[in-house]
Design a protein around this motif. Structure first.
Motif, mmCIF file in Angstrom:
data_model
loop_
_atom_site.group_PDB
_atom_site.id
_atom_site.type_symbol
_atom_site.label_atom_id
_atom_site.label_comp_id
_atom_site.label_asym_id
_atom_site.label_seq_id
_atom_site.Cartn_x
_atom_site.Cartn_y
_atom_site.Cartn_z
ATOM 1 N N SER A 232 4.616 20.100 4.106
ATOM 2 C CA SER A 232 4.342 19.084 5.123
ATOM 3 C C SER A 232 5.634 18.665 5.813
ATOM 4 O O SER A 232 6.638 18.375 5.157
ATOM 5 N N ASP A 259 4.514 12.845 0.185
ATOM 6 C CA ASP A 259 3.076 12.581 0.130
ATOM 7 C C ASP A 259 2.724 11.189 0.628
ATOM 8 O O ASP A 259 1.635 10.973 1.174
ATOM 9 N N LEU A 260 3.637 10.233 0.459
ATOM 10 C CA LEU A 260 3.353 8.870 0.908
ATOM 11 C C LEU A 260 3.198 8.818 2.422
ATOM 12 O O LEU A 260 2.295 8.148 2.939
ATOM 13 N N VAL A 262 2.337 11.371 4.348
ATOM 14 C CA VAL A 262 1.108 12.103 4.683
ATOM 15 C C VAL A 262 -0.106 11.198 4.491
ATOM 16 O O VAL A 262 -1.012 11.144 5.336
ATOM 17 N N LEU A 263 -0.123 10.447 3.389
ATOM 18 C CA LEU A 263 -1.239 9.531 3.121
ATOM 19 C C LEU A 263 -1.310 8.438 4.184
ATOM 20 O O LEU A 263 -2.398 8.097 4.675
ATOM 21 N N ALA A 264 -0.137 7.893 4.563
ATOM 22 C CA ALA A 264 -0.104 6.839 5.580
ATOM 23 C C ALA A 264 -0.615 7.367 6.912
ATOM 24 O O ALA A 264 -1.333 6.669 7.636
ATOM 25 N N TYR A 265 -0.280 8.613 7.235
ATOM 26 C CA TYR A 265 -0.736 9.198 8.501
ATOM 27 C C TYR A 265 -2.241 9.445 8.473
ATOM 28 O O TYR A 265 -2.952 9.143 9.443
ATOM 29 N N ASP A 266 -2.750 9.997 7.370
ATOM 30 C CA ASP A 266 -4.185 10.283 7.279
ATOM 31 C C ASP A 266 -4.998 8.993 7.435
ATOM 32 O O ASP A 266 -6.030 8.969 8.116
ATOM 33 N N THR A 267 -4.525 7.917 6.814
ATOM 34 C CA THR A 267 -5.225 6.632 6.927
ATOM 35 C C THR A 267 -5.185 6.127 8.360
ATOM 36 O O THR A 267 -6.177 5.590 8.878
#
Length: 382
Positions: A232, A259-260, A262-267
């Motif tokens: 990523s 990963d943090l 990526v998670l923030a972007y997905d949300t």
């Protein structure tokens, strides 16, 4: 005289200077266009220079001096800057009254004036002797041999004649506790993504607001997107953006993300998709809560956001976007990263620029001392 923004048919923008009847000041305009398009400067840079040159031309007009040769009294101009309010109708004011500009601001104005006059000499609109008014030229002929350089050649150095002494303040880093407090104060997934992107990827606010959806490669294998980098990551590219966002470096770079982020972007994507006007916008960051809905966020909005978050989180100071970038660089180095790794992640052309971002933690300094002590103990025991 005033600074004025120009939008070209190509949608590119820069700032120039106009007189009271909105006529462009030709010599200044030529320099600012040269700065914007010849040297690829940001629109914000031309704005700052236009505002500075407006002050210089206003002073020349008040004192009835020719701007081409007024450099011989640049010290008087600095005094005028120190005490004259921003109001364009303010009369000439001298020492004895409160200071309205500090040394740092005055030095930046003087730097813009020097650049303009130096360019004017180069293109022939100002006489060559102006350079001697601006700079004190010296050489290395009287330096010790050891300090003269390996080639032994004669080198010349130019030092500005007019520069005020500034206190060394430097930019501090945002602590991990401050970054967490900012995250806790966020009221939307978009705002959390902004804080995480600056604190965990070191993005400048102009780079962040200039991101397009095609720049986001949050997949394990991006070969299907025409990208050879694995894992990523996101791409930072310089473009002409309608929101004024600007990537400082001319060189594009890929920034690995954790990963943090990526998670923030997905949300954030789920939140973004609920705003119908935003679906048609190619920019990653868009207005979701106030008009014009779906339009790209301005870089200035990032500062406003962090100011509000700092207040809401009850922090003892206002955290600036660049402090989060400094915090990221320091975390990379504290985790054992090297200067060249931090340099590539931050997009610096020179390692010397990255060194400014090194804010060793107290524990890292303690560990360095302990390693020296351990080495000395081992040496004595042998």
């Amino acid at each position: 005289m005033r600074a004025f923004r120009i939008t070209l048919p190509s949608a590119e923008r820069y700032w120039t200077v106009v007189d009271d009847e909105y006529r462009i000041v030709g010599d200044v305009d030529e320099y600012l266009r040269h700065l914007r398009f010849g040297h690829d400067a940001a629109e914000s840079t031309t704005k700052a220079y236009a505002e500075s040159l407006t002050l210089y031309l206003r002073w020349c007009e008040h004192t009835q001096r020719d701007w081409r040769t007024a450099a011989e009294r640049l010290g008087a101009f600095a005094t005028w800057l120190r005490h004259t309010p921003i109001d364009p109708e303010a009369p000439l004011i001298g020492p004895g009254l409160p200071e309205v500009r500090g040394p740092g601001r005055i030095n930046r104005i003087l730097a813009a004036v020097r650049g303009f006059l130096r360019h004017s000499v180069a293109v022939g609109t100002a006489p060559p002797e102006v350079l001697a008014m601006l700079f004190e030229v010296s050489d290395n002929r009287h330096l010790p041999v050891e300090a003269g350089g390996e080639d032994g050649a004669l080198h010349y150095m130019a030092r500005p004649r007019h520069r005020l002494s500034e206190p060394e303040t430097g930019v501090d880093r945002a602590t991990d506790e401050e970054a967490l407090a900012l995250l806790g104060a966020c009221r939307s997934a978009r705002d959390r993504f902004i804080v995480v992107a600056m604190a965990r990827a070191g993005l400048r606010r102009g780079e962040l607001c200039g991101l397009r959806r095609e720049d986001i490669h949050f997949v394990a294998d991006a070969s299907g997107l025409g990208c050879t980098m694995s894992g990523s990551h996101l791409h930072v590219r310089r473009r002409v953006n309608i929101n004024g966002a600007w990537a400082k470096s001319r060189r594009p770079r890929a920034v690995p993300v954790d990963d943090l982020l990526v998670l923030a972007y997905d949300t954030y994507v789920f939140e973004r998709d609920r705003c119908r006007p935003a679906r048609e916008c190619d920019f990653v960051l868009v207005n979701l809560f106030h008009p014009p809905l779906g339009s790209p966020m301005r870089p200035g909005a990032i500062i406003e956001l962090l100011t509000g978050l700092s207040r809401r989180a009850h922090l003892s100071r206002r955290v600036h976007p660049h402090q989060l970038r400094h915090g990221f660089a320091s975390d990379v180095l504290d985790a054992g990263g090297s200067i060249d790794e931090a340099q590539q992640l931050l997009g610096h052309a020179r390692a010397a620029s990255t060194q400014v971002y090194a804010h060793p933690s107290a524990q890292r300094l303690r560990d360095a001392v302990e390693r020296v002590a351990a080495l000395n103990r081992d040496g004595v025991s042998r």
